[in-house]
Design a protein around this motif. Structure first.
Motif, mmCIF file in Angstrom:
data_model
loop_
_atom_site.group_PDB
_atom_site.id
_atom_site.type_symbol
_atom_site.label_atom_id
_atom_site.label_comp_id
_atom_site.label_asym_id
_atom_site.label_seq_id
_atom_site.Cartn_x
_atom_site.Cartn_y
_atom_site.Cartn_z
ATOM 1 N N ARG A 370 0.821 -1.215 0.000
ATOM 2 C CA ARG A 370 0.000 0.000 0.000
ATOM 3 C C ARG A 370 0.857 1.267 0.000
ATOM 4 N N ASP A 371 1.904 1.307 0.805
ATOM 5 C CA ASP A 371 2.741 2.507 0.869
ATOM 6 C C ASP A 371 3.395 2.793 -0.479
ATOM 7 N N ASP A 372 3.839 1.732 -1.169
ATOM 8 C CA ASP A 372 4.461 1.917 -2.479
ATOM 9 C C ASP A 372 3.441 2.386 -3.511
ATOM 10 N N ILE A 373 2.220 1.867 -3.423
ATOM 11 C CA ILE A 373 1.190 2.285 -4.372
ATOM 12 C C ILE A 373 0.776 3.720 -4.120
ATOM 13 N N PHE A 374 0.733 4.134 -2.838
ATOM 14 C CA PHE A 374 0.417 5.524 -2.518
ATOM 15 C C PHE A 374 1.410 6.471 -3.194
ATOM 16 N N LYS A 375 2.666 6.071 -3.295
ATOM 17 C CA LYS A 375 3.668 6.914 -3.937
ATOM 18 C C LYS A 375 3.386 7.072 -5.431
ATOM 19 N N LEU A 376 2.750 6.056 -6.020
ATOM 20 C CA LEU A 376 2.423 6.109 -7.448
ATOM 21 C C LEU A 376 1.123 6.853 -7.715
ATOM 22 N N ALA A 377 0.196 6.764 -6.775
ATOM 23 C CA ALA A 377 -1.180 7.212 -7.018
ATOM 24 C C ALA A 377 -1.255 8.706 -7.325
ATOM 25 N N ARG A 378 -2.112 9.030 -8.281
ATOM 26 C CA ARG A 378 -2.371 10.410 -8.672
ATOM 27 C C ARG A 378 -3.876 10.653 -8.565
ATOM 28 N N PHE A 379 -4.254 11.848 -8.064
ATOM 29 C CA PHE A 379 -5.660 12.137 -7.819
ATOM 30 C C PHE A 379 -6.018 13.523 -8.354
ATOM 31 N N ALA A 380 -7.220 13.613 -8.925
ATOM 32 C CA ALA A 380 -7.780 14.931 -9.216
ATOM 33 C C ALA A 380 -8.268 15.527 -7.900
ATOM 34 N N SER A 381 -8.297 16.835 -7.816
ATOM 35 C CA SER A 381 -8.751 17.478 -6.584
ATOM 36 C C SER A 381 -9.346 18.840 -6.909
ATOM 37 N N THR A 382 -9.869 19.499 -5.900
ATOM 38 C CA THR A 382 -10.441 20.830 -6.104
ATOM 39 C C THR A 382 -9.376 21.855 -6.470
ATOM 40 N N ARG A 383 -8.105 21.502 -6.318
ATOM 41 C CA ARG A 383 -7.025 22.396 -6.739
ATOM 42 C C ARG A 383 -6.511 22.060 -8.128
ATOM 43 N N ALA A 384 -6.832 20.864 -8.606
ATOM 44 C CA ALA A 384 -6.350 20.438 -9.922
ATOM 45 C C ALA A 384 -7.319 19.427 -10.499
#
Length: 605
Positions: A370-384
């Motif tokens: 999970r920690d390694d995948i968190f480093k890869l994960a990309r998310f859309a957000s209210t700032r982007a």
């Protein structure tokens, strides 16, 4: 025996070619200490000849061959492997790893020929011997061995002739043989030639060199791309190519590709990660499950000499070795993805666009990584909302006194970006992750948090942001600002909507919208509840809480109306508006249309 062990008829060709490769390897080994054999041995070669008139298929090699005793031992006794005995001899002589390229170890592969042949003839002469022998059998429990005429046997090596049965005449076509060889034996370290008819010049279809066995420095990008297209049936370019050899307790070679585009069946619930497994360059399985399901988009070839096989060589035993290799490969691929994300962020962004939704399944299914995948994960957000950000970026920009990572789950990113539930968060500059993949509703519930900050849904429970400072120009607001009329309205609305909502309360999260729906404090996130309800768990959805904005004109006007039909109609219209904003249909579409028409008519009057 053949039909009980094998499931695919074409594997007979793989077994014969593998035996021929072993015979050539045995000759090479013995020639190291025998000058006479060294002088006699030529370049290793397997030749396949077809004769449609006689309905025969012949596989010939110029390897070590067999004497009568070896012929009886190898072909006259089921599961008595000559290769196994040869390996034992090497080990006894201190030969170390000189026999590691030998393939057959169980002595049953040859019997696969009786799936396609009514009669089999094996003509053989051991290298260095004058005697030649002919073994024949119809596969019905007996065989015959007799001396062979000099002109009927190879000078050295073995020639296996199959008289094909009526159901197997497809193997008299050169294209069919070539197809099976490229699939199962094209990576063997021995050249293979095919002659499609008597007298025809043999054509070489394999040069005895597997791409993954070559040094990376000798392989061009074009060669990698061509192999990727053959392997995965793709027509694009690979987004990432990873090629390495692992050494240690278990040795294996890996060639992995991540596609440049999304496969059509990526989200098929029956789809799993499929990898091709070779043992000493012989294809053992084209669909072995080495990788976890969340890496199912990876196209993979693995070649090892350390994997134990069952007697048919068609399946790999469930052994610790296989599990160890699979875990190591998955970890290496995650590591390579991390390197790509750092070195080429734009290229990784395209890869994440294609496969991010699948990779995020690992957050739910693979806690160890999970920690390694968190480093890869990309998310859309209210700032982007159009681009993506990492959780590291999110945490670095936390607002003063912000104690959680806030998210909103749905199926439409644009709708999420304009959701009424995030109005107060925007006023205080609190970033909200916009999660629009189906898997997002699940991993946020199984992940405790990131760097000490828990994940919290903006549609779940009350939104207490009072300690987070407002952005410049924004005014403070609280539930206590509501008038007595609005408080009374909330009570009347709760009574009118009791079949559809759990509660109606004054909101602290709404600034521009009149109403919104949220989940109770200890209820499931709204999107997760909807997904569970769609899959038969209707009780998961429950009743939502309707929040009203005490400063919105629609609420203040309705609060001043006398109790009765107008308040009830207004309550249902506000509920339907909240449902529509949430991506749900009105409670009653016809009733909603009627109420809306009446409101418009009243306004026009």
């Amino acid at each position: 025996m053949a039909h009980s062990v094998y499931s695919e008829r074409e594997v007979f060709l793989r077994e014969l070619v593998s035996n021929a490769a072993d015979a050539s390897e045995k000759l090479r080994y013995e020639a190291l200490s025998d000058e006479a054999l060294a002088a006699q041995a030529g370049a290793p070669l397997v030749t396949i000849s077809l004769d449609k008139d006689k309905k025969t298929l012949t596989v010939a090699d110029n390897g070590i061959g067999m004497n009568r005793e070896e012929l009886v031992s190898a072909l006259g006794t089921i599961a008595n492997s000559g290769t196994r005995a040869f390996l034992d001899k090497i080990n006894a002589d201190g030969g170390g790893d000189k026999g590691q390229s030998l393939i057959g170890q169980f002595g049953v592969g040859f019997y696969s020929v009786f799936m396609v042949a009514d009669r089999v003839e094996v003509a053989t002469r051991r290298a260095g011997s004058q005697e030649a022998w002919l073994w024949t059998s119809e596969g019905k429990g007996s065989y015959q061995i007799a001396p062979a005429q000099a002109e009927e046997a190879p000078a050295a090596g073995t020639r296996v002739t199959l008289h094909l049965n009526a159901e197997s005449e497809e193997f008299l076509d050169a294209w069919r043989i070539e197809q099976a060889l490229r699939e199962h034996s094209g990576a063997l370290a021995i050249p293979i030639e095919i002659a499609g008819a008597p007298g025809e010049e043999p054509r070489r279809i394999s040069d005895g060199a597997a791409l993954w066995a070559k040094p990376k420095s000798e392989i061009s990008n074009e060669e990698y791309a061509d192999f990727y297209r053959q392997l995965g049936g793709q027509f694009d370019e690979p987004a990432l190519t990873v090629h390495w050899r692992a050494e240690g307790r278990t040795e294996y070679t890996v060639l992995a590709f991540i596609p440049g585009s999304r496969p059509l069946d990526l989200f098929d619930p029956l789809r799993k990660a499929k990898s091709k497994l070779y043992v000493r360059r012989v294809l053992i399985s084209r669909e072995i499950q080495l990788l976890p399901a969340w890496l199912r988009f990876v196209r993979l070839v693995v070649d090892s000499s350390d994997i134990p096989l069952n007697v048919s060589r068609e399946m790999v035993q469930q052994s610790p070795v296989v599990a160890q290799i699979g875990k190591a490969i998955a970890s290496r691929i995650v590591q390579e993805l991390g390197k790509l994300a750092e070195a080429e962020p734009e290229k990784f962004a395209g890869l994440w666009e294609n496969f991010g939704a699948v990779i995020k399944e690992g957050l739910h299914e693979d806690p160890q990584r999970r920690d390694d995948i968190f480093k890869l994960a990309r998310f859309a957000s209210t700032r982007a909302s159009e681009k993506t950000r990492t959780l590291k970026d999110y945490v670095a920009d936390l607002r003063e006194n912000q104690t959680a990572i806030y998210y909103l789950v749905g199926d439409d990113r644009k709708r999420l970006a304009h959701s009424p539930q995030i109005e107060e968060f925007s006023a205080r500059g609190v970033e909200v992750l916009l999660l629009d993949d189906a898997v997002d509703a699940f991993w946020v519930t199984s992940c405790v948090g990131y760097e000490g900050k828990p994940f919290k849904s903006v549609t779940q429970g009350a939104a207490d942001l009072s300690l987070v400072p407002l952005k410049e120009g924004e005014a403070e607001q609280s539930a206590g600002d509501a008038s007595a009329e609005v408080a009374a309205l909330a009570t009347r609305m709760k009574e009118a909507l009791k079949e559809h909502v759990d509660d109606v309360r004054v909101s602290t999260r709404l600034r521009e919208s009149a109403v919104c729906l949220i989940a109770p404090e200890h209820g499931l996130d709204r999107q997760l509840a909807r997904l569970l309800a769609e899959h038969g768990q209707a009780g998961a959805l429950g009743k939502p809480v309707l929040e009203i904005n005490p400063r919105h004109p629609a609420i203040t006007v309705l609060a001043q109306a006398a109790p009765g039909a107008e308040v009830e109609d207004g309550s249902f219209m506000l509920l339907d508006l909240a449902r529509i904003a949430d991506g749900e249909p009105p409670v009653d579409a016809n009733a909603f249309a009627r109420r809306l028409s009446a409101r418009l008519a009243k306004g026009a009057a």
